[in-house]
Write a protein that holds these residues in place. Structure first.
Motif, PDB file in Angstrom:
ATOM      1  N   THR A   1      -7.864  -9.361   5.231  1.00  0.00           N
ATOM      2  CA  THR A   1      -8.740  -8.996   6.341  1.00  0.00           C
ATOM      3  C   THR A   1      -8.583  -9.947   7.517  1.00  0.00           C
ATOM      4  N   ASN A   2      -7.717 -10.929   7.383  1.00  0.00           N
ATOM      5  CA  ASN A   2      -7.533 -11.895   8.461  1.00  0.00           C
ATOM      6  C   ASN A   2      -6.195 -11.724   9.161  1.00  0.00           C
ATOM      7  N   LEU A   3      -5.608 -10.546   9.060  1.00  0.00           N
ATOM      8  CA  LEU A   3      -4.374 -10.278   9.797  1.00  0.00           C
ATOM      9  C   LEU A   3      -4.682 -10.208  11.281  1.00  0.00           C
ATOM     10  N   PRO A   4      -3.749 -10.621  12.124  1.00  0.00           N
ATOM     11  CA  PRO A   4      -3.962 -10.423  13.563  1.00  0.00           C
ATOM     12  C   PRO A   4      -4.193  -8.934  13.846  1.00  0.00           C
TER      13      PRO A   4
ATOM     14  N   VAL B   1      -2.709  -4.984  11.919  1.00  0.00           N
ATOM     15  CA  VAL B   1      -3.516  -4.201  10.983  1.00  0.00           C
ATOM     16  C   VAL B   1      -3.152  -2.723  11.121  1.00  0.00           C
ATOM     17  N   THR B   2      -2.992  -2.072   9.974  1.00  0.00           N
ATOM     18  CA  THR B   2      -2.644  -0.653   9.972  1.00  0.00           C
ATOM     19  C   THR B   2      -3.747   0.162   9.304  1.00  0.00           C
ATOM     20  N   VAL B   3      -3.623   1.465   9.398  1.00  0.00           N
ATOM     21  CA  VAL B   3      -4.557   2.384   8.757  1.00  0.00           C
ATOM     22  C   VAL B   3      -4.597   2.120   7.253  1.00  0.00           C
TER      23      VAL B   3
ATOM     24  N   THR C   1      -4.140  13.765  13.416  1.00  0.00           N
ATOM     25  CA  THR C   1      -4.042  12.997  12.185  1.00  0.00           C
ATOM     26  C   THR C   1      -3.297  11.700  12.460  1.00  0.00           C
ATOM     27  N   THR C   2      -3.348  10.823  11.482  1.00  0.00           N
ATOM     28  CA  THR C   2      -2.642   9.553  11.555  1.00  0.00           C
ATOM     29  C   THR C   2      -1.875   9.353  10.257  1.00  0.00           C
ATOM     30  N   SER C   3      -1.085   8.306  10.214  1.00  0.00           N
ATOM     31  CA  SER C   3      -0.358   7.952   8.995  1.00  0.00           C
ATOM     32  C   SER C   3      -0.802   6.560   8.563  1.00  0.00           C
ATOM     33  N   PRO C   4      -0.575   6.201   7.310  1.00  0.00           N
ATOM     34  CA  PRO C   4      -1.009   4.885   6.828  1.00  0.00           C
ATOM     35  C   PRO C   4      -0.373   3.716   7.592  1.00  0.00           C
ATOM     36  N   GLY C   5       0.821   3.918   8.135  1.00  0.00           N
ATOM     37  CA  GLY C   5       1.507   2.829   8.822  1.00  0.00           C
ATOM     38  C   GLY C   5       1.164   2.668  10.289  1.00  0.00           C
ATOM     39  N   GLU C   6       0.348   3.579  10.825  1.00  0.00           N
ATOM     40  CA  GLU C   6       0.022   3.484  12.255  1.00  0.00           C
ATOM     41  C   GLU C   6      -0.907   2.305  12.514  1.00  0.00           C
TER      42      GLU C   6
END
Length: 173
Positions: A25-28, A32-34, A113-118
């Motif tokens: 949870t401390n990523l810049p 952070v992605t979906v 929609t979105t993807s997990p990597g967005e």
């Protein structure tokens, strides 16, 4: 200094550990992605069919404590999304006659929609610009989750809490 006063030091107080704070949870914010949000909130999906009545949809929204439902056909194909906002607008247009209507009559059919990597920052911008609060997550043509602006805010608040904790630990020692 009174004899009864004992200053608190790092080892003198038992610290409560929380599960909401982690290195993930401390990523810049830009990294952070979906997927990070889905991993932290879970991937529960709630859906209805287009022939469901608005009254039944309202009950599901209430019982599940959610703000939107995915609308899929029997084969699982995403056809639309029904949000509280869609229902409120229709209530204003057809007072007293909304609940017996079908979901197909008032759902939003053009679903972004979105993807997990967005990137989460990009998704938040799309949601803000499009003035919607829920976005289904697709991977390899399959529906794998849904995120809301509330999920994004909660994720970022957790990250900020973690950053504040780490800064406090640096200062206190």
């Amino acid at each position: 200094m009174p004899a009864s006063y004992t200053p608190k030091t790092r080892d003198s107080v038992e610290h409560e550990k929380t599960n909401s704070q982690s290195l993930d949870t401390n990523l810049p914010a830009a990294q952070v992605t979906v997927r990070h949000v889905l991993d932290s909130k879970g991937r529960d999906l709630f859906w209805i069919t287009p022939d469901t009545t608005v009254g039944k949809a309202v009950e599901v929204l209430r019982d599940k404590r959610i703000g939107a439902l995915l609308v899929r056909d029997e084969e699982g194909i995403l056809l639309g999304i029904l949000s509280e906002r869609d229902i409120v607008r229709r209530l204003a247009d057809t007072p007293g006659r909304t609940l017996p209507q079908t979901v197909a009559e008032l759902m939003s059919k053009e679903v972004q929609t979105t993807s997990p990597g967005e990137s989460l920052v990009r998704v938040l911008r799309r949601m803000t610009d499009g003035r919607f609060r829920h976005m289904p997550v697709m991977e390899d043509g399959l529906l794998i989750g849904m995120i809301s602006i509330g999920d994004v805010v909660n994720y970022r608040l957790t990250a900020l809490e973690y950053e504040a904790l780490k800064l406090k630990q640096l200062i206190v020692g």
